[in-house]
Motif scaffolding. Structure first.
Motif, short mmCIF file in Angstrom:
data_model
loop_
_atom_site.label_atom_id
_atom_site.label_comp_id
_atom_site.label_asym_id
_atom_site.label_seq_id
_atom_site.Cartn_x
_atom_site.Cartn_y
_atom_site.Cartn_z
N ARG A 1 51.25 138.47 49.83
CA ARG A 1 52.39 139.30 50.23
C ARG A 1 53.71 138.56 50.06
NH1 ARG A 1 49.98 142.12 55.69
NH2 ARG A 1 48.97 143.86 54.67
N MET B 1 47.00 144.86 42.84
CA MET B 1 45.75 145.35 43.44
C MET B 1 45.02 144.23 44.19
SD MET B 1 45.37 148.56 43.01
CE MET B 1 43.64 148.80 43.27
N LYS B 2 45.40 142.98 43.94
CA LYS B 2 44.80 141.86 44.66
C LYS B 2 45.07 141.97 46.15
CE LYS B 2 44.79 138.48 40.94
NZ LYS B 2 45.28 137.16 40.49
N ILE B 3 46.24 142.50 46.51
CA ILE B 3 46.58 142.69 47.92
C ILE B 3 45.61 143.70 48.55
CG2 ILE B 3 48.34 143.55 49.52
CD1 ILE B 3 50.45 142.46 47.57
N LYS B 4 45.39 144.79 47.85
CA LYS B 4 44.49 145.82 48.34
C LYS B 4 43.06 145.29 48.45
CE LYS B 4 43.27 150.61 47.34
NZ LYS B 4 43.47 151.74 46.43
N ASP B 5 42.63 144.53 47.45
CA ASP B 5 41.29 143.95 47.48
C ASP B 5 41.11 142.99 48.65
OD1 ASP B 5 40.62 145.37 45.21
OD2 ASP B 5 41.03 143.69 43.84
N LYS C 1 42.74 143.03 51.51
CA LYS C 1 42.68 143.81 52.75
C LYS C 1 41.30 144.44 52.93
CE LYS C 1 46.18 146.59 53.47
NZ LYS C 1 47.33 147.49 53.23
N ARG C 2 40.73 144.91 51.86
CA ARG C 2 39.40 145.52 51.94
C ARG C 2 38.32 144.49 52.26
NH1 ARG C 2 39.02 150.34 47.43
NH2 ARG C 2 40.47 151.70 48.52
#
Length: 67
Positions: A29, A41-45, A47-48
């Motif tokens: 971030r 998309m690494k941020i989303k990954d 978080k998941r």
């Protein structure tokens, strides 16, 4: 990281992985705020992955309480 891989880990390893993923998310971030990431998309990954780890950890806590 897949759920099947997470279930094979010990509880202590899961807690450590959560901490590492949280640190990684903060770093991603911060880097994204300074200059756009090549792959946001690494941020989303990340978080998941944290959510998956927490889910398995919570399931283990619930199963320990029932026994």
């Amino acid at each position: 990281m897949k759920t099947s891989e997470i279930k094979e880990l010990t509880t202590k390893e899961i807690v450590e992985k959560i901490q590492v993923e949280k640190e990684n998310l903060v770093r991603l971030r911060l880097n994204h705020a300074v200059s756009p990431l090549d792959n946001p998309m690494k941020i989303k990954d990340s978080k998941r992955n944290i959510a998956r780890l927490k889910t398995v950890l919570h399931q283990r806590e619930l199963s320990d309480n029932q026994n």
